[in-house]
Design an enzyme around this catalytic site. Structure first.
Site, PDB file in Angstrom:
ATOM      1  CD  GLU A 108      20.957  71.673  -5.395  1.00  0.00           C
ATOM      2  OE1 GLU A 108      20.176  72.652  -5.087  1.00  0.00           O
ATOM      3  OE2 GLU A 108      22.096  72.164  -5.913  1.00  0.00           O
ATOM      4  CG  HIS A 132      20.020  68.682 -10.276  1.00  0.00           C
ATOM      5  ND1 HIS A 132      20.354  69.709 -11.187  1.00  0.00           N
ATOM      6  CD2 HIS A 132      21.089  68.540  -9.293  1.00  0.00           C
ATOM      7  CE1 HIS A 132      21.549  70.165 -11.019  1.00  0.00           C
ATOM      8  NE2 HIS A 132      22.117  69.591  -9.868  1.00  0.00           N
ATOM      9  CG  HIS A 134      25.991  68.386 -12.607  1.00  0.00           C
ATOM     10  ND1 HIS A 134      26.954  68.456 -11.507  1.00  0.00           N
ATOM     11  CD2 HIS A 134      24.720  68.752 -11.978  1.00  0.00           C
ATOM     12  CE1 HIS A 134      26.599  68.917 -10.460  1.00  0.00           C
ATOM     13  NE2 HIS A 134      25.263  69.189 -10.678  1.00  0.00           N
ATOM     14  CD  GLU A 162      11.219  61.538 -32.476  1.00  0.00           C
ATOM     15  OE1 GLU A 162      10.672  61.078 -31.521  1.00  0.00           O
ATOM     16  OE2 GLU A 162      10.345  61.903 -33.482  1.00  0.00           O
ATOM     17  CG  HIS A 203      24.463  73.534 -11.230  1.00  0.00           C
ATOM     18  ND1 HIS A 203      24.354  74.169  -9.677  1.00  0.00           N
ATOM     19  CD2 HIS A 203      24.455  72.516 -11.008  1.00  0.00           C
ATOM     20  CE1 HIS A 203      24.343  73.032  -9.271  1.00  0.00           C
ATOM     21  NE2 HIS A 203      24.406  72.059  -9.615  1.00  0.00           N
TER      22      HIS A 203
HETATM   23  P1  13P Z   1      23.816  66.551  -3.343  1.00  0.00           P
HETATM   24  O1  13P Z   1      24.969  65.443  -3.408  1.00  0.00           O
HETATM   25  O2  13P Z   1      23.667  67.248  -2.051  1.00  0.00           O
HETATM   26  O3  13P Z   1      22.529  65.955  -4.060  1.00  0.00           O
HETATM   27  O4  13P Z   1      24.382  67.654  -4.438  1.00  0.00           O
HETATM   28  C1  13P Z   1      24.862  67.300  -5.822  1.00  0.00           C
HETATM   29  C2  13P Z   1      24.591  68.626  -6.862  1.00  0.00           C
HETATM   30  O5  13P Z   1      24.357  68.119  -8.058  1.00  0.00           O
HETATM   31  C3  13P Z   1      24.156  69.862  -6.282  1.00  0.00           C
HETATM   32  O6  13P Z   1      23.644  70.564  -7.126  1.00  0.00           O
HETATM   33 ZN    ZN Z   2      24.062  69.914  -9.231  1.00  0.00          ZN
END
Ligand code: 13P
Ligand code: ZN
Length: 271
Positions: A108, A132, A134, A162, A203
């Protein structure tokens, strides 16, 4: 110390359950003090051209997690699972100058670099951290809500007082795009023009902040609000939420301006 804090952050993201397998990545635009913690940096390969150049980041060095690394492992093998990427003066290429031993920056990277470029400008240089990950409940919301930024933010801010104070910059809802693609990078940086987080449909989340604690806390707060919603649904369904004027009053009490276009009867401006 900066690098210790970074390693603790990768551990904490894994501990939160946000980082199954190789999920999630991080990048930090380094200032002089942080850069000084890597005295042994040296050119470790040729310039690698960027398909989407970032002229405003020319000459900057970023600490970035490695493609395919598991965040829970970064603190155990930092020179393999993260590294420094130095950008050429014109922002058209980068080269590794520390770490990335046998690895390369996250898939990314384009989304991180384009997002840094926008948030650097929008924050007057204050924002340095892009995170980033999940988080399960925020992702689950994509499967039950309309794909609508205003609805998402009103729902989350309405769950807990909050929420607006921890992420007044709001969350943009981004329709599905292929992970690691030029398209997701372009759409993410466009959303960062207005919002300080971006929810990638089905995602995960991208967050921008000035410090690691703030980026982590924003995502924690959004995920907590989503969990309160989930719990309320399990208890029989949401019957009441914080009204818009209460959300606005909480923000005003902290001298924060919620991102515009979410609350009824407000006149805020972008994050
Ligand atoms: P990477 O392992 O390349 O950082 O990818 C993980 C991810 O969350 C892709 O969206
Ligand atoms: Zn990801």
């Amino acid at each position: 110390m900066f690098f210790d804090d970074f390693l603790r952050l990768t551990d904490d993201m894994a501990r939160e359950g946000w980082a199954e397998a190789n999920a999630g990545n991080l990048s930090i635009r380094l200032d002089g003090d942080a850069l000084a913690q890597f005295p042994d940096r040296q050119c470790r390969g040729p310039w690698i051209p960027l398909a989407q150049p970032v002229p405003d980041l020319g000459g900057e060095t970023l600490l970035v997690t490695a493609k395919g690394c598991q965040l829970r492992n970064v603190s155990h093998a930092p020179r393999r699972d993260c590294g420094l990427a130095e950008l050429r003066a014109d922002g058209g290429a980068y080269r590794p100058v520390w770490g990335f031993e046998g690895t390369a920056p996250t898939s990314e990277l384009a989304a991180h670099l384009l997002s840094h470029q926008v948030r650097l400008r929008r924050s007057g240089g204050a924002e340095r951290v892009i995170l980033h990950t999940h988080p399960v409940t925020l992702i689950a919301l994509c499967h039950v809500l309309e794909p609508d930024t205003r609805q998402l933010n009103r729902l989350l801010w309405g769950m807990h007082p909050e929420a607006v104070s921890l992420f007044p910059g709001g969350i943009a809802y981004l329709p599905f795009a292929i992970p690691g693609s030029a398209e997701i990078a372009r759409a993410t940086c466009e959303a960062f023009e207005t919002y300080s987080m971006v929810l990638w449909e089905y995602h995960g989340i991208f967050a921008s902040a000035d410090t690691m604690d703030r980026a982590f806390g924003m995502v924690q707060a959004a995920e907590k609000a989503a969990r309160i919603y989930q719990t309320a649904c399990a208890l029989g369904g949401v019957r009441r939420v914080l009204p818009d004027d209460a959300i606005a009053a909480v923000a005003a009490s902290l001298r924060l301006t919620p991102v515009a276009g979410i609350l009824d009867g407000e006149g805020g401006h972008g994050a």
